[in-house]
Design a protein around this motif. Structure first.
Motif, PDB file in Angstrom:
ATOM      1  N   TYR A  93     -14.603  15.602   6.536  1.00 33.17           N
ATOM      2  CA  TYR A  93     -14.591  15.297   5.360  1.00 33.17           C
ATOM      3  C   TYR A  93     -15.412  14.046   5.131  1.00 33.17           C
ATOM      4  CZ  TYR A  93     -11.888  19.592   5.289  1.00 33.17           C
ATOM      5  OH  TYR A  93     -11.433  20.835   5.427  1.00 33.17           O
ATOM      6  N   GLY A  94     -15.693  13.396   6.186  1.00 33.64           N
ATOM      7  CA  GLY A  94     -16.028  11.826   5.958  1.00 33.64           C
ATOM      8  C   GLY A  94     -17.297  11.728   5.355  1.00 33.64           C
ATOM      9  N   GLN A  95     -18.246  13.030   5.451  1.00 34.36           N
ATOM     10  CA  GLN A  95     -19.578  12.409   4.936  1.00 34.36           C
ATOM     11  C   GLN A  95     -19.628  13.040   3.367  1.00 34.36           C
ATOM     12  OE1 GLN A  95     -21.655  11.168   7.209  1.00 34.36           O
ATOM     13  NE2 GLN A  95     -20.844  11.522   8.946  1.00 34.36           N
ATOM     14  N   LEU A  96     -18.604  13.415   3.024  1.00 38.02           N
ATOM     15  CA  LEU A  96     -18.635  14.066   1.585  1.00 38.02           C
ATOM     16  C   LEU A  96     -18.949  12.998   0.627  1.00 38.02           C
ATOM     17  CD1 LEU A  96     -15.695  16.394   1.368  1.00 38.02           C
ATOM     18  CD2 LEU A  96     -18.118  17.098   1.371  1.00 38.02           C
ATOM     19  N   GLY A  97     -19.920  13.105  -0.217  1.00 35.47           N
ATOM     20  CA  GLY A  97     -20.355  11.968  -1.104  1.00 35.47           C
ATOM     21  C   GLY A  97     -20.715  12.614  -2.462  1.00 35.47           C
ATOM     22  N   TRP A  98     -21.489  11.743  -3.121  1.00 35.79           N
ATOM     23  CA  TRP A  98     -22.135  12.022  -4.561  1.00 35.79           C
ATOM     24  C   TRP A  98     -22.693  13.349  -4.928  1.00 35.79           C
ATOM     25  CZ3 TRP A  98     -20.449  11.707  -9.192  1.00 35.79           C
ATOM     26  CH2 TRP A  98     -21.571  12.121 -10.459  1.00 35.79           C
ATOM     27  N   ALA A  99     -23.615  13.902  -3.783  1.00 37.75           N
ATOM     28  CA  ALA A  99     -24.156  14.741  -3.742  1.00 37.75           C
ATOM     29  C   ALA A  99     -23.312  16.135  -3.642  1.00 37.75           C
ATOM     30  CB  ALA A  99     -25.179  15.145  -2.275  1.00 37.75           C
ATOM     31  N   ASN A 100     -21.799  16.263  -3.326  1.00 37.28           N
ATOM     32  CA  ASN A 100     -21.068  17.186  -3.444  1.00 37.28           C
ATOM     33  C   ASN A 100     -20.186  17.153  -4.651  1.00 37.28           C
ATOM     34  OD1 ASN A 100     -21.090  15.725  -0.396  1.00 37.28           O
ATOM     35  ND2 ASN A 100     -21.156  18.003  -0.436  1.00 37.28           N
ATOM     36  N   VAL A 101     -20.547  16.274  -5.631  1.00 36.42           N
ATOM     37  CA  VAL A 101     -19.861  16.311  -6.880  1.00 36.42           C
ATOM     38  C   VAL A 101     -20.603  16.996  -8.053  1.00 36.42           C
ATOM     39  CG1 VAL A 101     -18.618  14.767  -8.609  1.00 36.42           C
ATOM     40  CG2 VAL A 101     -18.595  14.103  -6.154  1.00 36.42           C
ATOM     41  N   SER A 102     -20.108  17.890  -8.833  1.00 36.92           N
ATOM     42  CA  SER A 102     -20.654  18.365 -10.031  1.00 36.92           C
ATOM     43  C   SER A 102     -21.764  18.889  -9.593  1.00 36.92           C
ATOM     44  CB  SER A 102     -20.898  17.192 -11.157  1.00 36.92           C
ATOM     45  OG  SER A 102     -21.396  17.800 -12.344  1.00 36.92           O
TER      46      SER A 102
END
Ligand SMILES: O=[N+]([O-])c1ccc(O[C@@H]2O[C@@H](CO)[C@H](O)[C@H]2O)cc1
Length: 762
Positions: free
Chosen positions: A368-377
């Motif tokens: 899960y370390g790469q999860l970022g803004w692209a994964n929000v909303s």
């Protein structure tokens, strides 16, 4: 709002956000804590072994300073995410751009009404994905203090109304099933090597009173029988701990039978860690915020502050949401009230949980370390927020006016919820990407819309009437959006009445006399007595909309016009107003007595306005429950067939097929199968009925059928004796499919009773 402002202020004041320690080049690089091949507990033990006593004590509060000399960053343990990443001390919504918002789902009470476990799992997956994206980017910590899983027992509860918005409902089986799916969704599986986030089941235990007649949650002593404790108050927590492997627990403000929850070794050791086997070295207990301080006052349980913190730590509360631990554990140590081993155990639990979050590992080694803004909303998350609202919205009355006829071209949208935006998020919310009010949604549907706020939620005056009636007179149909909101139901605020507040009943009655189609949107988490509207033939429809989140207005309007079909079911009983005169809030017992009409649909002896599980559709359904494979079962044989099953109460009984037919010819609709059991078995008194299984079918088309399978366990048929033991009793059992039963089956259990679970005695 005061609470949220306080939370926001706390966030600004602490300004502590997660940041990964430097395991590549920092002082810890060659310590076992940074060795990915070591076990989490060995890694955490090695880290804590480097701390001085002072450094250990410093890091026992939610705002942990870390250990600068070791390169261990500060960490804020307090993050909220009740129905989306929420304002809280550890969450930082940036003003604009990346991480300035997150998906805002409906409040749990509305999602509970969906009776859709897959939906809950999907929502939890999104919430934790977004939470983890915030954490990876220093906008939050990695643990979240959600869910609130106290059963909603009393309709007056401020958080039941408001916690009722915070919890999924009143039924323990429903809560168990809901929370299992929620926790596994949040954490990323049952016991994953890496957790996406750590979830926290709160508030343990028997917490459902805020501030009623001078009884305040911080000092309230809940007197609970072991039967009710085992049967009702702790069932959802058992699922959290024993079955879903939740990472954290929160002990509650109140005392249980004389001992504050956070100093209660019966709750925290005997039941939680002993009986439920919640013993992974990365599982920890936090106090509710300032609940340790409350042990000292207003509980007045311990004579000194040092004794207070010792009682809590020794009972098994690992972290203080507050400052009593950091401030007074030193004194407790000096007075030999605690030992370092106990302190180390707590710290190792906390840091081992961070290890399991990948906090000390290279980002590229973490799932899960790469999860970022692209994964929000994401578009999928936004769609899910809308779906969750649609699925929960519950139709309580309809004379055929809904869905609105195509002849209706203009709508008067009136009431204090008609243009609701932030209001739709209830409490414990964050910044939503957008908030669609009913007014915005009606305009988007190309109606001619006339809007008037009318009297406020609790407004006792009438000056707003003329403008509202002017608006009403212009439209083909009237939608009144009112009820209650967080000005009426709130944390630290219980209700004294179940009435529609202010002049709303009078105002709606006058609207109904205009002779136009009138739809009531009853909003808010707690139920209010609709009996003034139900018999009124000029009130054509009533919809309960809870707190429906960012897409709430769109979901409500789509149901009103028939773009979506309602299939939600009430997850709580709608009691008549007189209920509040029949039993004090402080009476924790469930079963009826001379001073208690009984609590929840299981025990209530009166006639509810709308009962638990009630909900109408736009179409009609027929449903048939398959017959049991036998008419009679021997209890010893049933239990004997459970070898290899870890817990007897989870041992499978029968699976039933439900064949559901949409007998209407117009509307496609979801259908929730609710299966109850009733009968004479076990100790008197007998519950009216008990929910034992449920499932939601999606999109049952007109004049077609779908099937679902409902799996029963031995535990779902069992009852609790006066000692809290779970026992399968001989007797007659009747299965009832749906609230007004569409199908029934019966069977008998024979032989001696069998104990499925022995409850630890206090
Ligand atoms: O000081 N405050 O700002 C403050 C705010 C909220 C608050 O409530 C408690 O904090 C939450 C922690 O998760 C619990 O669910 C709730 O019981 C307790 C304290």
């Amino acid at each position: 709002m005061a609470t949220l402002l306080a939370l926001a202020c706390l966030a600004l004041a602490t300004n502590v956000y997660a940041i990964y320690p430097d395991c590549a080049n920092g002082p810890l690089a060659y310590n076992t804590i940074c060795d990915s091949s070591a076990t989490p507990v060995d890694r955490a033990t090695a880290l804590v072994g480097l701390f001085t006593l002072e450094e250990k004590i410093n890091n026992t509060g939610n705002t942990a300073p870390g250990v600068p000399r070791l390169g261990l960053p500060a960490y804020q343990w307090w993050q909220e995410a009740l129905h989306g990443v929420a304002e809280s001390p550890g969450v930082n919504f940036s003003g604009s751009g990346e991480f300035s918002y997150a998906t805002s789902f409906p409040q749990p009470i509305l999602m509970g009404a969906a009776f859709d476990d897959a939906l809950i799992n999907a929502v939890a997956t999104v919430v934790s994905t977004e939470g983890r994206a915030f954490a990876n980017n220093n906008h939050s910590g990695f643990d979240f203090w959600t869910p609130n899983i106290n059963p909603f027992k009393d309709p007056r509860w401020g958080r039941g109304i408001l916690l009722c918005q915070e919890t999924p409902g009143e039924d323990p089986f429903h809560l168990q099933s809901y929370v299992y799916n929620l926790i596994t969704g949040l954490q990323g599986g049952l016991d994953p090597e890496f957790k996406r986030v750590v979830a926290t089941c709160k508030h343990y235990a028997a917490y459902d009173l805020e501030n009623w007649m001078g009884n305040v949650r911080y000092g309230f002593d809940a007197l609970v029988s072991v039967q009710d404790l085992s049967e009702f108050y702790t069932r959802s927590f058992q699922t959290c701990a024993r079955d879903a492997n939740v990472g954290a627990f929160m002990c509650s403000y109140n005392a249980v039978n004389g001992v504050p929850s956070c100093a209660n070794s019966y709750l925290l050791q005997d039941i939680l860690r002993g009986h439920w086997n919640w013993t992974n070295e990365d599982q920890w207990v936090t106090s509710d915020c300032d609940a340790i301080q409350n042990i000292y006052e207003p509980h007045y349980y311990a004579p000194t502050r040092a004794q207070t913190v010792a009682d809590a730590l020794n009972a098994g509360t690992d972290l203080d949401c507050g400052t009593y631990y950091p401030d007074f554990l030193g004194a407790a140590y000096n007075e030999s009230l605690i030992n370092v081993t106990t302190l180390d155990t707590s710290l190792i639990r906390l840091y081992a949980s961070l290890v399991k979050l990948g906090y000390f590992d290279p980002i590229e080694d973490q799932p899960y370390g790469q999860l970022g803004w692209a994964n929000v909303s994401t578009p999928e998350a936004e769609q899910l927020a809308y779906t969750a609202a649609v699925e929960g919205i519950t139709l309580l009355k309809n004379d055929g006016t809904l869905p609105l006829s195509k002849e209706i071209k203009s709508i008067a949208l009136i009431g204090p919820w008609a243009n609701a935006t932030t209001q739709m998020q209830g409490n414990y919310y964050g910044v939503a990407p957008y908030l669609i009010s009913p007014l915005m949604a009606a305009e988007a549907l190309n109606y001619t819309v006339y809007y008037s706020a009318g009297p406020g939620i609790n407004d006792p005056t009438t000056p707003s009437y003329p403008a509202a009636f002017e608006v009403a007179s212009q439209a083909d149909a009237i939608i009144y959006a009112g009820g209650i909101d967080t000005t009426i139901e709130a944390e630290a605020m219980d209700r004294y009445t179940l009435d529609w507040p202010g002049v709303q009943p009078d105002f709606v009655d006058l609207l109904s006399q205009l002779g136009k189609p009138l739809v009531i949107l009853q909003m808010g988490g707690g139920q209010i007595d609709d009996s003034c509207f139900v018999p009124n033939p000029n009130v054509n429809a009533i919809i309960w909309g809870g707190y429906p989140g960012q897409s709430g207005g769109a979901a409500l309007m789509d149901i009103i016009v028939g773009n979506a079909a309602p299939a939600g079911r009430l997850p709580i009983t709608q009691y008549p107003i007189d209920y509040v005169n029949q039993v004090p809030m402080t009476d924790m017992s469930l079963r009826p007595s001379a001073t208690n009409p009984g609590r929840t649909y299981m025990w209530y002896t009166g006639t509810p306005i709308f009962e638990f599980g009630y909900g109408l559709h736009y179409t009609n359904f027929a449903a048939a429950l398959s017959a049991p494979s036998a008419s009679s079962y021997d209890i010893q044989s049933l239990v004997g067939a459970c070898s290899g099953v870890a817990y007897l109460d989870l041992c499978p009984f029968e699976s039933y097929t439900v064949n559901v037919t949409n007998t209407g010819s117009t509307y496609t609709s979801d259908y929730v199968s609710l299966l109850f059991v009733a009968g004479v078995h076990g100790p008197a008194p007998y519950p009216n009925k008990v929910l034992v299984a449920y499932d939601r079918l999606h999109g049952v088309e007109p004049l077609s059928s779908q099937t679902t399978t409902l799996n029963l366990t031995l535990g779902s048929l069992a009852r609790r004796d006066e000692y809290g033991n779970t026992i399968l009793y001989p007797g007659d059992y009747t299965l009832l499919l749906d609230v007004e039963p569409l199908s029934t089956q019966t069977f008998t259990l024979t032989g001696d009773p069998a104990v499925l679970d022995y409850w630890p005695q206090p």
